[in-house]
Scaffold this motif. Structure first.
Motif, PDB file in Angstrom:
ATOM      1  N   LEU A  24       7.526   2.174 -15.311  1.00 40.14           N
ATOM      2  CA  LEU A  24       8.615   2.507 -16.234  1.00 40.14           C
ATOM      3  C   LEU A  24       8.739   1.441 -17.319  1.00 40.14           C
ATOM      4  CD1 LEU A  24      10.889   4.479 -16.878  1.00 40.14           C
ATOM      5  CD2 LEU A  24      12.365   3.170 -15.364  1.00 40.14           C
ATOM      6  N   THR A  25       8.607   0.196 -16.928  1.00 35.48           N
ATOM      7  CA  THR A  25       8.644  -0.909 -17.894  1.00 35.48           C
ATOM      8  C   THR A  25       7.479  -0.807 -18.870  1.00 35.48           C
ATOM      9  OG1 THR A  25       9.724  -2.322 -16.271  1.00 35.48           O
ATOM     10  CG2 THR A  25       8.651  -3.423 -18.133  1.00 35.48           C
TER      11      THR A  25
ATOM     12  N   ILE B 274       7.678  -0.433 -22.907  1.00 38.06           N
ATOM     13  CA  ILE B 274       7.023  -1.384 -23.817  1.00 38.06           C
ATOM     14  C   ILE B 274       6.096  -0.646 -24.774  1.00 38.06           C
ATOM     15  CG2 ILE B 274       5.324  -3.258 -23.907  1.00 38.06           C
ATOM     16  CD1 ILE B 274       6.664  -4.314 -21.283  1.00 38.06           C
ATOM     17  N   ILE B 275       5.382   0.346 -24.270  1.00 40.09           N
ATOM     18  CA  ILE B 275       4.494   1.136 -25.125  1.00 40.09           C
ATOM     19  C   ILE B 275       5.311   1.882 -26.182  1.00 40.09           C
ATOM     20  CG2 ILE B 275       2.953   3.151 -25.141  1.00 40.09           C
ATOM     21  CD1 ILE B 275       1.892   2.013 -22.385  1.00 40.09           C
ATOM     22  N   ALA B 276       6.449   2.447 -25.787  1.00 39.69           N
ATOM     23  CA  ALA B 276       7.319   3.122 -26.755  1.00 39.69           C
ATOM     24  C   ALA B 276       7.764   2.138 -27.836  1.00 39.69           C
ATOM     25  CB  ALA B 276       8.536   3.716 -26.047  1.00 39.69           C
ATOM     26  N   ALA B 277       8.171   0.949 -27.419  1.00 36.85           N
ATOM     27  CA  ALA B 277       8.634  -0.063 -28.380  1.00 36.85           C
ATOM     28  C   ALA B 277       7.509  -0.488 -29.318  1.00 36.85           C
ATOM     29  CB  ALA B 277       9.195  -1.262 -27.636  1.00 36.85           C
TER      30      ALA B 277
ATOM     31  N   ILE C 107      -6.074   4.887 -19.260  1.00 38.89           N
ATOM     32  CA  ILE C 107      -5.892   3.817 -18.268  1.00 38.89           C
ATOM     33  C   ILE C 107      -4.517   3.879 -17.613  1.00 38.89           C
ATOM     34  CG2 ILE C 107      -5.851   1.312 -17.928  1.00 38.89           C
ATOM     35  CD1 ILE C 107      -7.721   1.115 -20.372  1.00 38.89           C
ATOM     36  N   PHE C 108      -3.488   4.165 -18.408  1.00 37.46           N
ATOM     37  CA  PHE C 108      -2.109   4.135 -17.917  1.00 37.46           C
ATOM     38  C   PHE C 108      -1.454   5.514 -18.080  1.00 37.46           C
ATOM     39  CE2 PHE C 108      -2.828  -0.123 -19.943  1.00 37.46           C
ATOM     40  CZ  PHE C 108      -2.929  -0.851 -18.775  1.00 37.46           C
ATOM     41  N   PRO C 109      -1.410   6.324 -17.036  1.00 35.83           N
ATOM     42  CA  PRO C 109      -0.783   7.647 -17.153  1.00 35.83           C
ATOM     43  C   PRO C 109       0.679   7.588 -17.608  1.00 35.83           C
ATOM     44  CG  PRO C 109      -1.987   7.466 -15.093  1.00 35.83           C
ATOM     45  CD  PRO C 109      -1.996   6.102 -15.727  1.00 35.83           C
ATOM     46  N   GLU C 110       1.372   6.522 -17.229  1.00 31.66           N
ATOM     47  CA  GLU C 110       2.783   6.394 -17.602  1.00 31.66           C
ATOM     48  C   GLU C 110       2.979   6.229 -19.107  1.00 31.66           C
ATOM     49  OE1 GLU C 110       1.342   2.280 -16.285  1.00 31.66           O
ATOM     50  OE2 GLU C 110       1.070   4.348 -15.650  1.00 31.66           O
ATOM     51  N   SER C 111       1.920   5.909 -19.802  1.00 29.43           N
ATOM     52  CA  SER C 111       2.032   5.755 -21.257  1.00 29.43           C
ATOM     53  C   SER C 111       2.299   7.073 -21.965  1.00 29.43           C
ATOM     54  CB  SER C 111       0.770   5.100 -21.829  1.00 29.43           C
ATOM     55  OG  SER C 111      -0.341   5.967 -21.700  1.00 29.43           O
ATOM     56  N   ILE C 112       2.031   8.191 -21.297  1.00 25.43           N
ATOM     57  CA  ILE C 112       2.275   9.508 -21.909  1.00 25.43           C
ATOM     58  C   ILE C 112       3.720   9.590 -22.389  1.00 25.43           C
ATOM     59  CG2 ILE C 112       2.421  11.990 -21.460  1.00 25.43           C
ATOM     60  CD1 ILE C 112       0.061  11.550 -19.435  1.00 25.43           C
TER      61      ILE C 112
END
Length: 149
Positions: A6-7, A11-14, A45-50
């Motif tokens: 989640l963090t 961070i990716i959104a920011a 690499i990071f599915p949560e980045s979606i």
């Protein structure tokens, strides 16, 4: 989703928002190179980045001046491209999906707002997306693969 993921998504959104705002003259309109779109390869690499990409694009599009259609439409296209990138992360499709999705889908409304022919707008947006993917996204993914795979 655990706290670490989640963090990372936050961070990716920011980062997406900051890059888009810092490069605002190049990030919006029918001729654009939105460098932050290079981040759409992160689901490899990071599915949560979606979700981070979706939220980052949603927030960034407030500054674009194209209104609700871009805030919603552009963000959904980024979400779609990120999901496809994740699903096909081991193939060329992962790298092409952001270019093709933005080129063909974002152009549906941008060409009308700009008063430009659709196919011309497809070309300009796809070219800008390709530049972001190839110059920023691809080297980023190659580097991150050495650190996280």
């Amino acid at each position: 989703m655990n706290t670490k993921k989640l963090t990372r998504a936050g961070i990716i959104a920011a980062i997406y928002v900051v890059i888009t705002y810092l490069l605002a003259p190049f990030s919006f309109g029918p001729i654009q190179v939105r460098v932050a779109e290079g981040l759409t390869l992160l689901p490899i690499i990071f599915p949560e980045s979606i979700w981070g990409l979706f939220i980052g694009c949603f927030i960034a599009n407030y500054a674009g001046g194209m209104g609700a259609v871009d805030i919603i439409g552009g963000s959904l296209v980024t979400l779609l491209a990120a999901f496809i990138t994740y699903k096909y992360r081991n193939s060329l499709i992962a790298y092409l999906s952001p270019i093709l999705a933005n080129g063909f889908l974002v152009s549906i409304y941008v060409h009308k707002l700009a008063g430009w022919p659709y196919w011309y707008t497809v070309g300009t947006i796809a070219l800008g997306e390709a530049i972001a993917i190839l110059i920023f996204g691809l080297p980023l993914i190659k580097y991150l693969k050495t650190k996280f795979n």
